[in-house]
Write a protein that holds these residues in place. Structure first.
Motif, PDB file in Angstrom:
ATOM      1  N   VAL A 122       0.516  -1.058   0.005  1.00 34.99           N
ATOM      2  CA  VAL A 122       0.151  -0.376  -0.075  1.00 34.99           C
ATOM      3  C   VAL A 122       1.166   1.242  -0.191  1.00 34.99           C
ATOM      4  O   VAL A 122       0.364   1.829   0.047  1.00 34.99           O
ATOM      5  CB  VAL A 122      -1.073  -0.414   1.058  1.00 34.99           C
ATOM      6  N   ARG A 129      -1.327  -2.312  -6.089  1.00 40.71           N
ATOM      7  CA  ARG A 129      -1.931  -1.439  -4.711  1.00 40.71           C
ATOM      8  C   ARG A 129      -1.891  -0.355  -4.363  1.00 40.71           C
ATOM      9  O   ARG A 129      -2.269  -0.330  -3.232  1.00 40.71           O
ATOM     10  CB  ARG A 129      -1.653  -2.815  -3.788  1.00 40.71           C
ATOM     11  N   LYS A 131      -1.542   2.464  -1.901  1.00 39.38           N
ATOM     12  CA  LYS A 131      -2.481   3.692  -1.990  1.00 39.38           C
ATOM     13  C   LYS A 131      -4.294   2.974  -1.700  1.00 39.38           C
ATOM     14  O   LYS A 131      -4.965   3.835  -1.587  1.00 39.38           O
ATOM     15  CB  LYS A 131      -3.190   5.136  -2.790  1.00 39.38           C
ATOM     16  N   TYR A 132      -4.172   1.556  -2.221  1.00 39.06           N
ATOM     17  CA  TYR A 132      -5.503   0.731  -2.278  1.00 39.06           C
ATOM     18  C   TYR A 132      -5.588   0.737  -0.823  1.00 39.06           C
ATOM     19  O   TYR A 132      -5.608  -0.365   0.091  1.00 39.06           O
ATOM     20  CB  TYR A 132      -5.509  -0.654  -3.395  1.00 39.06           C
ATOM     21  N   THR A 135      -6.534  -2.622  -0.056  1.00 44.10           N
ATOM     22  CA  THR A 135      -5.689  -4.445   0.346  1.00 44.10           C
ATOM     23  C   THR A 135      -5.562  -5.023   1.175  1.00 44.10           C
ATOM     24  O   THR A 135      -6.175  -5.178   2.133  1.00 44.10           O
ATOM     25  CB  THR A 135      -4.125  -3.424   0.157  1.00 44.10           C
ATOM     26  N   CYS A 187      -7.934  -5.189  -6.003  1.00 44.22           N
ATOM     27  CA  CYS A 187      -7.066  -3.974  -6.704  1.00 44.22           C
ATOM     28  C   CYS A 187      -7.828  -2.904  -6.942  1.00 44.22           C
ATOM     29  O   CYS A 187      -9.249  -2.834  -7.195  1.00 44.22           O
ATOM     30  CB  CYS A 187      -6.002  -5.183  -7.436  1.00 44.22           C
ATOM     31  N   PRO A 188      -7.477  -2.100  -7.487  1.00 41.55           N
ATOM     32  CA  PRO A 188      -7.916  -0.447  -7.665  1.00 41.55           C
ATOM     33  C   PRO A 188      -8.633  -0.594  -8.995  1.00 41.55           C
ATOM     34  O   PRO A 188      -9.876   0.013  -9.517  1.00 41.55           O
ATOM     35  CB  PRO A 188      -7.168   0.115  -8.009  1.00 41.55           C
ATOM     36  N   ARG A 193     -14.645   0.259  -4.182  1.00 41.25           N
ATOM     37  CA  ARG A 193     -13.933   1.979  -4.096  1.00 41.25           C
ATOM     38  C   ARG A 193     -14.680   2.753  -3.344  1.00 41.25           C
ATOM     39  O   ARG A 193     -15.789   2.108  -2.470  1.00 41.25           O
ATOM     40  CB  ARG A 193     -14.539   2.276  -5.165  1.00 41.25           C
ATOM     41  N   HIS A 365     -17.500   3.066   1.617  1.00 44.42           N
ATOM     42  CA  HIS A 365     -17.640   2.087   0.150  1.00 44.42           C
ATOM     43  C   HIS A 365     -18.701   1.201  -0.417  1.00 44.42           C
ATOM     44  O   HIS A 365     -19.534   1.017   0.306  1.00 44.42           O
ATOM     45  CB  HIS A 365     -16.075   1.169   0.544  1.00 44.42           C
TER      46      HIS A 365
END
Ligand SMILES: [Zn+2]
Ligand SMILES: [Zn+2]
Length: 783
Positions: A122, A129, A131-132, A135, A187-188, A193, A365
């Motif tokens: 991260v 990944r 800043k995801y 994760t 993953c992004p 989100r 999210h």
């Protein structure tokens, strides 16, 4: 291996139970089999993991010993069963599809804090990944909060709505990858989100800036509701006095300490004086809130935990919180996203409605939360962790007990409610549900009951509940088993409150045999119709004898007295000194009571109106806290005890007198009288005298604790107890618990305390389940 060596070739079937699903256990089995050149397969099923391996005998033996004893954390094999089976022509080792038939006893895993490998990804700008916030891998991430049904596979989780991208799918299918069969893998490109929205659910900024903008709002002193693993937190800057005050005002939470979240162990050390045991807990996969003493130089606002030197702290346990704290850069208050005493919000839509008047922005999210999960709270007593609230990281892990054919559902108490489901040799204790005061909490209780029955696919043979007819949990038991109820016809067992505490403590410590249970709490309905809470019970889960108790005194105003310590003080003063005490204005609770109210209270006490009798030690703590001037009028339950504990001084030793007197022998009219009463009048007299002489709070607090410790030893000696169990909400008090443990140990008396479930009412459901299973029937033998 060639066929001519087939005489030394064997095939075995291995059944494994424990933490073996969703923790990288099958990949570990796969790698181990590969390394030893074995053939066969492994699968998840309703009881755990099942596998067959075939190869040279010595390799198979090596495989078994490695698989059962060397599984990498958090995987763990609790029990295993091995049998030989006929050879099968096979070419390799495979992980095969899960099998969903048969009785369900698989261990559902709790949430696991983000692992070091995931955190590194991260924070790495070159990683896909980077800043995801969602994760995870097989070693960490959500579990119980995303499971819809068993076995634990992606289609049975709330992640089923996200189709994995090519890269994620490859990781998921590669047995040598850290994300092999990581069910929440994302993953992004393909995963959940984040958005930052206002109360009308409109985006405040583009999703890419949701975290940084949320952090700015927090830095400005505003309140952000953030959707975590098991529900929403309300977040403010913990060093911002005005923001903390604003949060308390809007949440209607005035005095109770708020929990703080910090970035890492280094930041925790800046603010709290933690020992190595506390630090190990903070950084554990469970990642609970841990109580520790606040440092003098800490910049955390005093409003976070007013009038206590202790602070509850947790580390960021998800990438989302980790990223948010990276931006905010100071510790944050992270308290349950609810109005006082309601259950925590889990759904973004619900959160924008229920928290509309509290939060300024919502960080949400789209990975649905299947069930609510509060943060767990732990402290260290006598060097061992003790749970105060059991939820994230711990629930629904079972407590192992002796085997039984009966499935039992226990509905718990009224406060800090949990439920328990006993199947075979384990009791699954639910996450913390809360105080059953509001409609929302009662609905949450019912939801958890049906959630557990559905997940484990059982119908109870027996339903256990408290004896108190007014508890919402008792009423739910009646409703469920009523003629047209969903569980109609299932027999119910009412379990005495303090007996359930005793049974819970014994199961928790895995102790069997008769013990002296010291069961002290706020209140629980006794067998004689009075309110018990200062009990010495000799027994086990099959029954008990009440050998001693605090001599009953009037509980002025009934159970409402719990929130007004002054009431306990006035009642005990009157019991000790009579009506004249209402003129003694040098005693704080008298001075704090207007003259007209004093006359009314005296009338209530003399005519026994609204003054049920109690033997509560919890209220005795309140009385002493009020009498010494430490607490004024209205407060939250347990605050008196908390303040007295924090005022204890190691250098003071001589206890107040707490006389043990013979009780009127149990008879037809007093069938539940113990052998001895502890006469609180002797203690109240001594406290009042100290208070009038201006003796400091520290001395009063310490002498009071010492009195309770001394009387525990005295009753243990009088009953010739070999083992003493300490349970009930009062034993959340570390000073009291540690003092009793030390003093009893000096007499060579063994002490058992809580470890897996709380000493408070959060442990009642476990105890009820065991008492009900031990075959107690209503009407016999204790009633
Ligand atoms: Zn991980
Ligand atoms: Zn992906």
């Amino acid at each position: 291996m060639s066929d001519d060596k087939s005489s030394s070739i064997v095939r075995i079937r291995l059944r494994l139970r424990g933490r073996v699903q969703g923790v990288g256990f099958r990949p570990f089995v796969y790698r181990t089999a590969q390394a030893l050149n074995l053939r066969g397969w492994v699968q998840n099923d309703n009881q755990g993991a099942l596998l067959e391996v075939q190869g040279e005998r010595q390799h198979v033996d090596a495989f078994v010993s490695k698989v059962v004893s060397e599984a990498p954390s958090p995987a763990h094999v609790d029990t295993f069963n091995q049998e030989s089976c006929p050879l099968v022509p096979e070419t390799g080792f495979a992980i095969i599809a899960s099998h969903g038939q048969g009785p369900i006893s698989a261990t559902i895993l709790p949430e696991i804090s983000t692992c070091a490998d995931c955190l590194r990804e991260v924070d790495d700008p070159s990683n896909r990944r980077y800043k995801y916030p969602f994760t995870n891998c097989t070693h960490c991430g959500p579990r119980f909060t995303i499971i819809q049904s068993l076995p634990y596979d992606r289609p049975n989780t709330s992640m089923s709505i996200f189709a994995m991208c090519v890269d994620c799918q490859r990781e998921y299918e590669d047995p040598l990858d850290r994300r092999f069969h990581a069910q929440p893998n994302a993953c992004p490109v393909c995963g959940p989100r984040l958005r930052l929205i206002d109360r009308n659910r409109q985006d405040i900024v583009a999703p890419a800036f949701a975290i940084s903008r949320a952090a700015e709002l927090i830095q400005q002193g505003l309140i952000v509701a953030a959707q975590g693993l098991g529900g929403f937190h309300l977040i403010v800057d913990a060093t911002h006095q005005a923001a903390v005050r604003l949060l308390r005002q809007r949440k209607h939470r005035w005095e109770k300490p708020l929990a703080v979240m910090v970035q890492n162990i280094e930041q925790a050390r800046e603010h709290i004086d933690f020992g190595p045991t506390e630090e190990a807990l903070l950084t554990s996969p469970e990642g609970p809130i841990v109580l520790g003493r606040k440092r003098k130089q800490s910049s955390i606002a005093s409003g976070v935990a007013p009038d206590t030197p202790f602070l509850g702290v947790m580390l960021a346990t998800t990438p989302l919180h980790h990223l948010l704290l990276n931006h905010v850069n100071t510790p944050i208050v992270a308290t349950s996203g609810n109005l006082s005493e309601e259950p925590i919000c889990i759904d973004p839509r619900e959160a924008t409605i229920r928290l509309a008047e509290i939060a300024d922005a919502w960080l949400v999210h789209d990975r649905p939360i299947e069930r609510h999960m509060d943060d767990s709270v732990v402290h260290i007593v006598c060097g061992e962790p003790q749970l105060l609230r059991r939820a994230r990281g711990y629930a629904p892990l079972p407590v192992f007990v002796s085997d039984s054919k009966q499935v039992v559902l226990a509905l718990g108490g009224h406060q800090k409610n949990t439920i328990a489901l006993g199947i075979g040799d384990r009791v699954f204790v639910s996450q913390h549900i809360g105080d059953l005061e509001s409609l929302e909490t009662k609905q949450a209780l019912e939801r958890v009951v049906f959630d557990f029955l559905r997940l484990y696919a059982v119908t109870p043979d027996i339903i256990a509940h408290d004896r108190h007819p007014d508890y919402a949990s008792t009423q739910l038991a009646e409703h469920l088993t009523a003629q047209r109820g969903p569980l109609a016809g299932i027999p119910r067992v009412a379990v005495q409150h303090h007996h359930a505490h005793l049974a819970a403590c014994l199961a928790d410590a895995n102790h069997s045999g008769t013990v002296l249970g010291v069961v002290w709490d706020g209140s629980g309905l006794g067998l004689d119709g009075t309110i018990w809470g200062g009990e010495f019970l000799l027994g086990d889960c099959t029954g008990f004898e009440r050998v001693a108790a605090i001599k009953p005194y009037p509980l002025l105003g009934g159970e409402a007295a719990a929130r007004e310590p002054r009431r306990a003080a006035l009642a005990l003063l009157w019991t000790t000194f009579g009506a004249r005490v209402f003129y003694w204005e040098d005693l704080p609770p008298i001075a704090d009571t207007p003259k007209a109210e004093r006359a009314l209270i005296l009338k209530m006490l003399e005519r026994k109106i609204g003054t049920p009798l109690t033997s509560s030690v919890g209220r005795l703590f309140d009385a002493v806290a009020s009498l010494s001037g430490l607490v004024k009028r209205v407060s939250f339950e347990g605050r008196g005890g908390m303040l007295l504990e924090s005022h204890c001084d190691e250098s003071v030793v001589n206890p107040y007198p707490l006389r043990v007197i013979d009780a009127e022998p149990a008879s037809e009219s007093f069938p539940h009288n113990p052998r001895w009463w502890l006469d609180s009048a002797s203690l109240i007299e001594a406290v009042a005298s100290d208070v009038r002489n201006g003796v400091p709070h520290e001395v009063v607090a310490t002498r009071f604790h010492a009195a309770l410790i001394a009387v525990t030893v005295e009753i243990a000696l009088r009953t010739d107890a070999k083992v003493v169990a300490l349970t009930g909400g009062c034993f959340q008090n570390r000073r009291l618990t540690a003092g009793c443990v030390e003093a009893l140990a000096r007499q060579q008396i063994r002490v058992v305390v809580h470890n897996q479930v709380p000493a408070n009412d959060g442990g009642l459901s476990l105890g009820q389940a065991l008492v009900a299973r031990a075959g107690l029937r209503p009407g016999k033998p204790q009633d």
